[in-house]
Design a protein around this motif. Structure first.
Motif, mmCIF file in Angstrom:
data_model
loop_
_atom_site.group_PDB
_atom_site.id
_atom_site.type_symbol
_atom_site.label_atom_id
_atom_site.label_comp_id
_atom_site.label_asym_id
_atom_site.label_seq_id
_atom_site.Cartn_x
_atom_site.Cartn_y
_atom_site.Cartn_z
ATOM 1 N N GLN A 1 0.919 -1.192 0.314
ATOM 2 C CA GLN A 1 0.296 0.292 0.333
ATOM 3 C C GLN A 1 0.700 1.103 0.004
ATOM 4 O O GLN A 1 0.641 2.345 -0.280
ATOM 5 N N TYR A 2 1.559 0.819 1.186
ATOM 6 C CA TYR A 2 3.238 2.377 0.412
ATOM 7 C C TYR A 2 4.150 1.529 0.880
ATOM 8 O O TYR A 2 4.293 0.944 1.970
ATOM 9 N N ASP A 3 5.237 2.624 0.171
ATOM 10 C CA ASP A 3 7.020 2.413 0.544
ATOM 11 C C ASP A 3 7.623 3.673 0.041
ATOM 12 O O ASP A 3 7.811 4.200 -0.825
ATOM 13 N N GLY A 4 8.316 3.743 1.639
ATOM 14 C CA GLY A 4 8.632 4.956 1.869
ATOM 15 C C GLY A 4 9.935 4.630 1.832
ATOM 16 O O GLY A 4 10.748 5.673 2.276
ATOM 17 N N THR A 5 10.734 3.759 1.582
ATOM 18 C CA THR A 5 12.285 3.450 1.305
ATOM 19 C C THR A 5 12.686 3.460 0.370
ATOM 20 O O THR A 5 12.015 4.012 -0.719
ATOM 21 N N GLU A 6 13.990 3.634 0.210
ATOM 22 C CA GLU A 6 14.822 3.770 -0.913
ATOM 23 C C GLU A 6 15.255 2.295 -1.767
ATOM 24 O O GLU A 6 14.492 2.924 -3.001
ATOM 25 N N VAL A 7 15.374 1.619 -1.023
ATOM 26 C CA VAL A 7 15.607 0.277 -2.579
ATOM 27 C C VAL A 7 14.541 -0.389 -2.521
ATOM 28 O O VAL A 7 14.280 -0.850 -3.832
#
Length: 82
Positions: free
Chosen positions: A42-48
């Motif tokens: 639903q949400y991905d706030g990571t760099e990778v």
């Protein structure tokens, strides 16, 4: 809600909480729902990218839905549509 006290919702989040300089910070880094046999990111706030981490852990792209993309875009992103 009434009658839903014991329902497993299969929603998982990774949060960050702490301080940045003198200001308190709090927010969601990752939100994944399990729906049937698929992982809905639903949400991905990571760099990778959590989807990349899931694939490295052995989960196929066909089991990962990038839910933050619109249904129209999902048909082109090489992951599950839904």
């Amino acid at each position: 809600m009434k009658g839903e006290d014991n329902i497993d919702r299969d929603r998982y989040q990774v949060l960050r909480a702490g301080w940045l300089q003198k200001k308190g910070v709090y927010g969601v880094l990752i939100h994944i729902d399990l729906r049937g046999e698929k992982l809905w990111v639903q949400y991905d706030g990571t760099e990778v990218g959590v989807a990349n981490e899931l694939m490295e852990a052995g989960i196929p792209k066909t089991d990962i839905v990038l839910a933050y993309h619109s249904p129209f875009i999902r048909q082109y992103d090489d992951f599950a549509v839904g």
